[in-house]
Design a protein around this motif. Structure first.
Motif, short mmCIF file in Angstrom:
data_model
loop_
_atom_site.label_atom_id
_atom_site.label_comp_id
_atom_site.label_asym_id
_atom_site.label_seq_id
_atom_site.Cartn_x
_atom_site.Cartn_y
_atom_site.Cartn_z
N TYR A 1 22.63 -3.15 26.59
CA TYR A 1 22.75 -1.94 26.27
C TYR A 1 24.28 -1.91 25.59
CZ TYR A 1 24.04 3.02 26.85
OH TYR A 1 24.34 4.30 26.70
N CYS B 1 12.37 5.48 27.77
CA CYS B 1 13.67 5.87 28.17
C CYS B 1 14.74 5.73 26.59
CB CYS B 1 14.31 4.72 29.25
SG CYS B 1 16.21 4.99 29.47
N ASP C 1 15.05 5.32 35.35
CA ASP C 1 15.98 5.40 36.40
C ASP C 1 15.92 3.98 36.96
OD1 ASP C 1 18.28 6.21 38.10
OD2 ASP C 1 16.70 6.23 39.87
N GLY D 1 18.58 1.79 37.26
CA GLY D 1 19.58 1.87 37.92
C GLY D 1 19.37 2.28 39.37
N THR E 1 19.30 5.32 40.73
CA THR E 1 20.17 6.59 41.27
C THR E 1 19.50 7.45 42.05
OG1 THR E 1 19.71 7.88 39.17
CG2 THR E 1 21.52 6.22 39.09
N ALA F 1 16.45 -4.25 35.07
CA ALA F 1 17.71 -3.55 35.09
C ALA F 1 18.89 -4.55 34.85
CB ALA F 1 17.55 -2.84 36.17
N PRO G 1 25.92 -2.22 36.23
CA PRO G 1 25.71 -0.97 37.57
C PRO G 1 26.53 0.12 37.19
CG PRO G 1 25.73 -3.34 38.56
CD PRO G 1 25.90 -3.36 37.17
N GLN H 1 27.26 1.36 34.19
CA GLN H 1 26.66 1.96 33.05
C GLN H 1 25.33 2.86 33.53
OE1 GLN H 1 25.94 -1.49 30.39
NE2 GLN H 1 27.44 -0.89 28.85
N TYR H 2 24.73 2.38 34.69
CA TYR H 2 23.54 3.06 35.08
C TYR H 2 24.06 4.39 35.95
CZ TYR H 2 20.28 -0.82 34.01
OH TYR H 2 19.45 -1.80 33.42
N CYS I 1 21.82 5.76 29.07
CA CYS I 1 21.04 4.59 29.91
C CYS I 1 20.42 4.86 31.06
CB CYS I 1 22.25 3.67 30.61
SG CYS I 1 21.99 1.85 30.98
N THR I 2 20.73 6.07 31.80
CA THR I 2 19.94 6.51 32.84
C THR I 2 19.72 8.05 32.76
OG1 THR I 2 21.12 4.95 34.42
CG2 THR I 2 19.81 6.82 35.35
#
Length: 286
Positions: free
Chosen positions: A98, A136, A164, A166, A168, A190, A196, A198-199, A205-206
């Protein structure tokens, strides 16, 4: 990273052997972008008039997948709605992390709009969509277009979206169906795609962490989730977020469906595609 790359390459070989069709209807093209060119498959309706453009983004947890896998979906969409459909072969992780894929797709869309006559498209009527991780990327393109103000989009189609990776969202709130989509695969995708940090901080990204202000004014959305899919919760949470932000929404949880059912052969594929195409047609007619 060498371990992740070897594992991703192995997954690609298995995936291609299982899902990549031997014969395809799409025509291979290479779209000029600032970094060189981006390979894609192109589907053109039988019409001499400029047609709407739909950008299809395949799934694969960011680490595998190809436009060839979406050949049936893209062919069906082209025929049903008379649209030019392009399915980019965007770069995969971990080689391209990413936001490389996101930016190359965005550049390819702009390239096609700038050379609309060559591709037979109407640059004012562009829509985007994707499946799983491709969904996404599609909604992230919509958010990025809103920020930049240089890419008008008519519609976003989010088919069993992975929004998602990541993680969250609270784990206890998630639907789990481990027989259909393994959490280990999602976690590996992922790990390969982004960090982590960035997520946790970047809605491109998320998307599930986007604020109402970031979602307000996005193109109308068609969202389809699957009853038997571990990604069901995040797609439905995002649908609620879009609705609260005032985005026009067409949503359905498809009974009995598994992840990827609109793309891969199965008894429900035609029904799932019909739902997506019907609401896209309504949006275009409005």
């Amino acid at each position: 990273m060498n371990h992740e790359l070897r594992r991703a390459q192995l997954l690609r070989r298995f995936n291609d052997a299982e899902h990549k069709p031997k014969e395809i209807a799409g025509r291979e093209i290479f779209i000029p972008i600032p970094d060189g060119e981006l390979r894609a498959l192109l589907y053109v309706p039988e019409s001499s008039e400029p047609a709407p453009l739909f950008v299809d983004l395949h799934g694969g947890a960011y680490i595998f997948g190809s436009p060839e896998e979406d050949d049936h979906f893209c062919t069906s969409l082209c025929r049903a709605l008379g649209m030019v459909v392009v399915s980019p072969d965007y770069p995969l992780a971990p080689e391209a992390r990413y936001p490389v894929a996101l930016m190359q797709i965005y550049a390819a869309i702009q390239s096609m709009r700038n050379d609309a006559q060559r591709y037979g498209v109407d640059p004012a009527r562009v829509a985007i969509g994707g499946h799983s991780a491709g969904a996404c990327l599609a909604t992230a393109i919509c958010m990025l277009a809103k920020r930049r103000g240089d890419l008008p989009l008519m519609c976003q189609l989010l088919d069993h979206p992975a929004l998602d990776l990541g993680c969250t969202l609270p784990q206890q709130a998630r639907h789990r169906d481990e027989q259909e989509l393994k959490q280990e695969l999602l976690d590996f995708g992922a790990l390969c795609y982004a960090t982590p940090e960035q997520y946790a901080a970047d809605p491109l990204c998320t998307p599930c962490i986007a604020s109402p202000e970031e979602l307000e004014g996005l193109p109308p959305a068609v969202i389809l989730t699957c009853e038997r899919d571990s990604l069901r919760t995040e797609g439905e949470v995002y649908a609620c977020m879009l609705a609260r932000a005032g985005v026009e929404l067409h949503f359905m949880r498809f009974p009995g469906a598994i992840h990827g059912f609109t793309v891969f052969p199965g008894p429900l594929r035609a029904q799932g595609q019909q739902f997506l195409f019907r609401f896209m047609a309504e949006i275009y007619q409005n």
